[in-house]
Design a protein around this motif. Structure first.
Motif, PDB file in Angstrom:
ATOM      1  N   GLY A 189      21.177   6.550  24.154  1.00  0.00           N
ATOM      2  CA  GLY A 189      21.810   7.856  24.107  1.00  0.00           C
ATOM      3  C   GLY A 189      20.861   9.030  24.121  1.00  0.00           C
ATOM      4  N   TYR A 190      19.548   8.752  23.955  1.00  0.00           N
ATOM      5  CA  TYR A 190      18.536   9.805  23.963  1.00  0.00           C
ATOM      6  C   TYR A 190      17.349   9.358  24.804  1.00  0.00           C
ATOM      7  CZ  TYR A 190      20.971  12.094  20.072  1.00  0.00           C
ATOM      8  OH  TYR A 190      21.908  12.726  19.280  1.00  0.00           O
ATOM      9  N   ASN A 191      16.417  10.276  24.988  1.00  0.00           N
ATOM     10  CA  ASN A 191      15.119   9.918  25.564  1.00  0.00           C
ATOM     11  C   ASN A 191      14.154   9.699  24.395  1.00  0.00           C
ATOM     12  OD1 ASN A 191      15.772  10.152  28.351  1.00  0.00           O
ATOM     13  ND2 ASN A 191      15.756  12.369  28.130  1.00  0.00           N
ATOM     14  N   TYR A 192      13.664   8.471  24.275  1.00  0.00           N
ATOM     15  CA  TYR A 192      12.837   8.091  23.136  1.00  0.00           C
ATOM     16  C   TYR A 192      11.367   8.054  23.534  1.00  0.00           C
ATOM     17  CZ  TYR A 192      17.465   6.487  21.759  1.00  0.00           C
ATOM     18  OH  TYR A 192      18.809   6.422  21.483  1.00  0.00           O
ATOM     19  N   ILE A 334      14.720   4.712  27.370  1.00  0.00           N
ATOM     20  CA  ILE A 334      16.141   5.046  27.218  1.00  0.00           C
ATOM     21  C   ILE A 334      16.856   4.063  26.296  1.00  0.00           C
ATOM     22  CG2 ILE A 334      16.332   6.252  29.424  1.00  0.00           C
ATOM     23  CD1 ILE A 334      17.585   3.694  30.581  1.00  0.00           C
ATOM     24  N   MET A 335      16.145   3.040  25.829  1.00  0.00           N
ATOM     25  CA  MET A 335      16.715   2.076  24.890  1.00  0.00           C
ATOM     26  C   MET A 335      15.609   1.555  23.985  1.00  0.00           C
ATOM     27  SD  MET A 335      18.659  -1.587  25.634  1.00  0.00           S
ATOM     28  CE  MET A 335      20.067  -0.816  26.417  1.00  0.00           C
ATOM     29  N   VAL A 336      15.948   1.342  22.718  1.00  0.00           N
ATOM     30  CA  VAL A 336      15.016   0.738  21.768  1.00  0.00           C
ATOM     31  C   VAL A 336      15.698  -0.460  21.117  1.00  0.00           C
ATOM     32  CG1 VAL A 336      13.529   1.077  19.770  1.00  0.00           C
ATOM     33  CG2 VAL A 336      14.031   3.015  21.274  1.00  0.00           C
ATOM     34  N   ASN A 337      14.975  -1.577  21.011  1.00  0.00           N
ATOM     35  CA  ASN A 337      15.479  -2.787  20.354  1.00  0.00           C
ATOM     36  C   ASN A 337      14.571  -3.158  19.185  1.00  0.00           C
ATOM     37  OD1 ASN A 337      17.371  -2.956  22.411  1.00  0.00           O
ATOM     38  ND2 ASN A 337      16.303  -4.558  23.523  1.00  0.00           N
ATOM     39  N   TRP A 338      15.176  -3.604  18.098  1.00  0.00           N
ATOM     40  CA  TRP A 338      14.465  -4.188  16.962  1.00  0.00           C
ATOM     41  C   TRP A 338      15.105  -5.551  16.697  1.00  0.00           C
ATOM     42  CZ3 TRP A 338      16.318   0.748  17.180  1.00  0.00           C
ATOM     43  CH2 TRP A 338      15.443   1.821  16.935  1.00  0.00           C
ATOM     44  N   GLY A 339      14.313  -6.595  16.464  1.00  0.00           N
ATOM     45  CA  GLY A 339      14.925  -7.871  16.132  1.00  0.00           C
ATOM     46  C   GLY A 339      14.122  -9.051  16.610  1.00  0.00           C
ATOM     47  N   ILE A 378      13.059   6.066  15.132  1.00  0.00           N
ATOM     48  CA  ILE A 378      12.795   6.480  16.515  1.00  0.00           C
ATOM     49  C   ILE A 378      12.091   7.828  16.479  1.00  0.00           C
ATOM     50  CG2 ILE A 378      14.662   5.164  17.565  1.00  0.00           C
ATOM     51  CD1 ILE A 378      15.087   8.908  17.247  1.00  0.00           C
ATOM     52  N   MET A 379      11.442   8.180  17.585  1.00  0.00           N
ATOM     53  CA  MET A 379      10.845   9.503  17.725  1.00  0.00           C
ATOM     54  C   MET A 379      11.293  10.093  19.052  1.00  0.00           C
ATOM     55  SD  MET A 379       6.851  10.748  17.378  1.00  0.00           S
ATOM     56  CE  MET A 379       6.251  10.333  19.024  1.00  0.00           C
ATOM     57  N   ASP A 380      11.720  11.359  19.029  1.00  0.00           N
ATOM     58  CA  ASP A 380      12.045  12.077  20.254  1.00  0.00           C
ATOM     59  C   ASP A 380      11.007  13.186  20.449  1.00  0.00           C
ATOM     60  OD1 ASP A 380      12.756  14.085  18.463  1.00  0.00           O
ATOM     61  OD2 ASP A 380      14.906  13.673  18.614  1.00  0.00           O
ATOM     62  N   PHE A 381      11.312  14.144  21.298  1.00  0.00           N
ATOM     63  CA  PHE A 381      10.310  15.166  21.612  1.00  0.00           C
ATOM     64  C   PHE A 381      10.087  16.174  20.476  1.00  0.00           C
ATOM     65  CE2 PHE A 381      11.162  13.466  25.812  1.00  0.00           C
ATOM     66  CZ  PHE A 381       9.890  13.408  26.351  1.00  0.00           C
ATOM     67  N   SER A 382      10.813  16.007  19.380  1.00  0.00           N
ATOM     68  CA  SER A 382      10.507  16.803  18.187  1.00  0.00           C
ATOM     69  C   SER A 382       9.248  16.279  17.505  1.00  0.00           C
ATOM     70  CB  SER A 382      11.673  16.758  17.194  1.00  0.00           C
ATOM     71  OG  SER A 382      11.780  15.465  16.618  1.00  0.00           O
ATOM     72  N   LEU A 385       9.643  11.291  13.048  1.00  0.00           N
ATOM     73  CA  LEU A 385      10.349  10.018  12.920  1.00  0.00           C
ATOM     74  C   LEU A 385      11.693  10.236  12.234  1.00  0.00           C
ATOM     75  CD1 LEU A 385       7.518   7.575  11.786  1.00  0.00           C
ATOM     76  CD2 LEU A 385       8.635   7.656  14.014  1.00  0.00           C
ATOM     77  N   LYS A 386      12.714   9.531  12.704  1.00  0.00           N
ATOM     78  CA  LYS A 386      14.031   9.637  12.085  1.00  0.00           C
ATOM     79  C   LYS A 386      14.805   8.343  12.317  1.00  0.00           C
ATOM     80  CE  LYS A 386      14.514  13.046  14.933  1.00  0.00           C
ATOM     81  NZ  LYS A 386      14.971  14.271  15.642  1.00  0.00           N
ATOM     82  N   TYR A 387      15.768   8.076  11.429  1.00  0.00           N
ATOM     83  CA  TYR A 387      16.648   6.940  11.656  1.00  0.00           C
ATOM     84  C   TYR A 387      17.535   7.282  12.860  1.00  0.00           C
ATOM     85  CZ  TYR A 387      19.584   2.906  10.737  1.00  0.00           C
ATOM     86  OH  TYR A 387      20.242   1.705  10.860  1.00  0.00           O
ATOM     87  N   PRO A 388      17.744   6.329  13.796  1.00  0.00           N
ATOM     88  CA  PRO A 388      18.528   6.648  14.992  1.00  0.00           C
ATOM     89  C   PRO A 388      19.965   7.058  14.657  1.00  0.00           C
ATOM     90  CG  PRO A 388      18.051   4.282  14.849  1.00  0.00           C
ATOM     91  CD  PRO A 388      17.228   4.951  13.813  1.00  0.00           C
ATOM     92  N   GLU A 389      20.488   8.015  15.414  1.00  0.00           N
ATOM     93  CA  GLU A 389      21.833   8.533  15.141  1.00  0.00           C
ATOM     94  C   GLU A 389      22.897   7.472  15.388  1.00  0.00           C
ATOM     95  OE1 GLU A 389      24.727  12.309  16.340  1.00  0.00           O
ATOM     96  OE2 GLU A 389      22.750  12.095  17.272  1.00  0.00           O
ATOM     97  N   TRP A 390      22.729   6.694  16.471  1.00  0.00           N
ATOM     98  CA  TRP A 390      23.697   5.664  16.815  1.00  0.00           C
ATOM     99  C   TRP A 390      22.982   4.328  16.979  1.00  0.00           C
ATOM    100  CZ3 TRP A 390      24.312   9.698  20.965  1.00  0.00           C
ATOM    101  CH2 TRP A 390      25.144  10.739  20.529  1.00  0.00           C
TER     102      TRP A 390
END
Length: 428
Positions: A189-192, A334-339, A378-382, A385-390
């Motif tokens: 949903g974002y650019n990571y 455009i996608m991040v996976n953990w696991g 996740i990290m965006d262009f800000s 670090l933040k917990y992903p919104e979705w």
């Protein structure tokens, strides 16, 4: 006369048989010699001249190699590459605020007890002849086993070959992964331009010679049938490493692992800048019900150079995947996976492989027994670090391996638990 003719025929037959056997032996010897030549050439290419050698107690040999002579620079796009010795921005630091007191961060490798590499060199785990002999060919050593063929992808749409998960009310297609079972937490949903997490350290069992099992973070960009990815975490992979120890790994690809990319420094690509940690070397100590250990893993895009940096526990910056390797990931993921994932030709089949994921326990076992990734970020262009919104959870075969995003009560953020034993009564 008939007797003479028969003896002549017998003599000619024996002569032809001897000649054929000689030709066959010559052919076999030539092929064996050619195979040996291929292996010798590959070993010379992989094992660069060392400034210092360290014999590790676990059997590994660590070569301290001049940073400017590492395998990365054999890649055609890196011939004139100038090493970026550190990120151009300050990478976000680990945040200990939400960590459980019973979970200890570690980054300890057995070889470090026997010595250290000088400044200006990097530690590289030496590749040996027996390592190459386990591969399907010397040139395939260190590469991901092809998860699908281009023909299959070319004749299929993403919806037909993909998997579905619902995130924020939207159906999302995941890339097709033949011969792999996954239990993952994902976000879209974002650019990571970065992701991180603390990965619980275990030593799951591996069943078949070609199987491997991982706990990791990976960021993906590009179309689903030919995605690009950067990945890091821990792995148990007997075919690659020759044993069943839990080892630090990286991986990258630009075509969904069909023909590009590799693990660690086993082929050109990743540029290492730190002399402290060796990719492909064993990690410890391993978690048990009595004590939990974890490594911090973060992958971050440098917005000024587009290189993807790998950061480990205690903010150790190990090195980077150069921008020149990629097309889509030069800009963002455009996608991040953990696991976790388990590779085997016997997943999604009967009998299923007994290779375990995580600790070998299902996610429901929770803290102390199941593998986890906490402090998901996740990290965006800000550049924060933040917990992903979705987020969403996807399990390929929930009775073989599963994952769940679990929150204790109403306080704190969720922790992603995952794993499983593979074949069992519910996963025949």
């Amino acid at each position: 006369m008939e007797k003479v003719g028969f003896m002549l025929f017998l003599a000619m037959t024996m002569c032809w048989a001897t000649l054929a056997d000689s030709v066959s032996r010559t052919s076999v010897n030539r092929e064996a010699s050619e195979d040996d030549d291929d292996i010798d050439r590959r070993l010379r290419l992989l094992n660069k001249p060392a400034v210092k050698n360290i014999q590790s107690a676990d059997g590994d040999i660590i070569d301290c190699v001049d940073m400017h002579k590492q395998p990365a620079f054999d890649h055609p796009t890196l011939k004139n590459h100038v090493i970026q010795t550190k990120p151009s921005i300050k990478l976000p630091s680990e945040d200990r605020a939400t960590k459980k007191e019973s979970s200890t961060p570690i980054i300890s490798q057995t070889w470090q007890k026997s010595g250290s590499c000088p400044e200006g060199t990097i530690p590289i785990r030496r590749i040996r002849r027996q390592d190459l002999l386990r591969a399907s060919s010397p040139n395939q050593f260190g590469k991901m086993y092809h998860p699908h063929s281009q023909d299959h992808v070319a004749n299929s749409t993403l919806d037909e070959i993909g998997r579905k998960v619902v995130i924020n009310g939207t159906k999302v297609s995941l890339p097709y992964t033949k011969d792999r079972d996954q239990a993952i937490l994902l976000t879209v949903g974002y650019n990571y331009i970065g992701a991180s997490g603390d990965i619980n350290l275990w030593n799951p069992s591996v069943d078949l010679p070609d199987d491997f099992t991982t706990a990791q973070i990976w960021l993906l960009g590009g179309p689903g049938d030919k995605y690009e990815s950067v990945e890091a975490g821990w792995m148990v992979n007997p075919k690659l490493y020759g044993d069943k120890q839990t080892r630090l790994f990286t991986h990258w690809t630009v075509d969904a692992s069909v023909s590009t990319g590799c693990f660690d420094l086993t082929c050109s690509g990743f540029v290492q800048t730190s002399s402290e940690v060796a990719l492909g070397s064993a990690l410890g100590p391993i978690s048990s019900e009595a004590a939990q250990y974890q490594i911090s893993v973060g992958l971050f895009l440098d917005p000024n150079t587009s290189n993807w940096w790998l950061r480990l526990t205690n903010n150790l910056v190990l090195g980077y995947f150069p921008a020149s390797l990629f097309s889509y990931l030069k800009r963002s993921a455009i996608m991040v996976n953990w696991g976790g994932q388990v590779y085997s030709t016997m997943v999604k089949k009967t009998p299923h492989t007994r290779t375990a994921m995580g600790s070998g326990a299902y996610s429901e076992a929770l803290h102390g027994r199941a593998c986890y990734i906490n402090h998901v970020r996740i990290m965006d262009f800000s550049l924060s670090l933040k917990y992903p919104e979705w987020v969403g959870v996807y399990n390929d075969q929930v009775y073989c391996y599963n994952g769940q995003n679990h929150r204790d009560g109403y306080i704190g953020e969720p922790v992603f638990y995952f794993g499983g034993p593979g074949q069992n009564h519910f996963c025949p």
